[in-house]
Design a protein around this motif. Structure first.
Motif, PDB file in Angstrom:
ATOM      1  N   THR A 176      33.280   9.765  -6.905  1.00 58.72           N
ATOM      2  CA  THR A 176      33.167  10.939  -7.770  1.00 58.72           C
ATOM      3  C   THR A 176      33.183  12.203  -6.937  1.00 58.72           C
ATOM      4  N   PRO A 177      33.730  13.325  -7.429  1.00 57.15           N
ATOM      5  CA  PRO A 177      34.500  13.397  -8.672  1.00 57.15           C
ATOM      6  C   PRO A 177      35.898  12.832  -8.480  1.00 57.15           C
ATOM      7  N   ARG A 178      36.592  12.540  -9.541  1.00 59.32           N
ATOM      8  CA  ARG A 178      37.988  12.105  -9.411  1.00 59.32           C
ATOM      9  C   ARG A 178      38.897  13.288  -9.110  1.00 59.32           C
ATOM     10  N   SER A 232      39.263  10.923  -4.531  1.00 58.86           N
ATOM     11  CA  SER A 232      38.843  12.231  -5.062  1.00 58.86           C
ATOM     12  C   SER A 232      39.946  13.218  -4.719  1.00 58.86           C
TER      13      SER A 232
END
Lengths: 111, 116
Positions: B7-9, B111
């Protein structure tokens, strides 16, 4: 790059043809692995060949290793449109437990 | 189905801002890698950890990047301050490596960082 390269950078073939990708490296390896990456995704392990092996098969994949030339090749037989992806070889060094990748080969299989 | 979670993508941030990327390795894996992928450089190894201890971070720009493993279920990669040239996809990967074997590493989905 860290430890080697894949070639060609890009390859476009018709469905049903064979695709061959090559990988060269610079230092001694423990093993060499091939990974596949679909667009926008992470890498997925395909096949591993150890430094004392010369050839390995898995389904439509055939990998060869020539340690004297410090090179490996990945052959995909009877290619399918779904094989369209980038393919990377990962060198696992003898001296350090690290995996080094290159820039990969982008394969396009035309239906 | 065990997987590496990142995370985050996707992250878009302004130059100068701090960026923190997180990774949850596969349960039981003792080795975690951070890679950066760009069109020009391909996949570059930034750092890796064994049993939470940093073993090599020589691929990482030390002045702005830092990597840590606060516990066995979390690895972080921080950029402070971020610059446009940091725009790339950052991958976390994990594997189980012991003296008797272990060879495959499993990647997260990455990410995607854009610094404007």
């Amino acid at each position: 790059s860290q430890q080697g390269e894949e070639d060609p950078q890009a390859l476009s073939i018709q469905e049903g043809e064979n695709a061959t990708m090559n990988c060269s490296y610079k230092t001694s390896i423990n093993n060499l692995q091939w990974y596949r990456q679909n667009s926008g995704r992470g890498l997925v392990h395909l096949i591993l060949i150890r430094s004392n092996e010369r050839e390995k098969h898995s389904g439509r994949l055939r990998v060869t290793l020539d340690t004297s030339k410090k090179s490996s090749s990945l052959l995909i037989t009877a290619s399918r449109a779904a094989d369209t992806a980038s393919y990377f070889c990962a060198r696992r060094s003898v001296s350090r437990n690290q995996f080094y990748f290159g820039t990969g080969t982008s394969l396009t299989v035309i239906p | 189905d065990a997987r590496v979670t990142q995370t985050p993508r996707h992250k878009v941030t302004e130059m100068g801002q701090e960026v923190t990327m997180r990774c949850q390795p596969i349960l039981g894996h003792n080795t975690v890698f951070w890679y950066r992928q760009t069109m020009m450089q391909g996949l570059e190894l930034l750092a890796y950890f064994r049993n939470r201890a940093p073993l090599d971070d020589s691929g990482m720009p030390k002045d702005r990047f830092s990597a840590e493993m606060p516990d066995a279920t979390l690895a972080t990669l921080k950029i402070q301050p971020s610059e446009p040239r940091d725009s790339a996809v950052y991958f976390c990967a994990s594997g189980s490596f012991h003296s008797f074997g272990g060879n495959t590493i499993y990647f997260g989905e990455g990410s995607w960082l854009t610094v404007v």
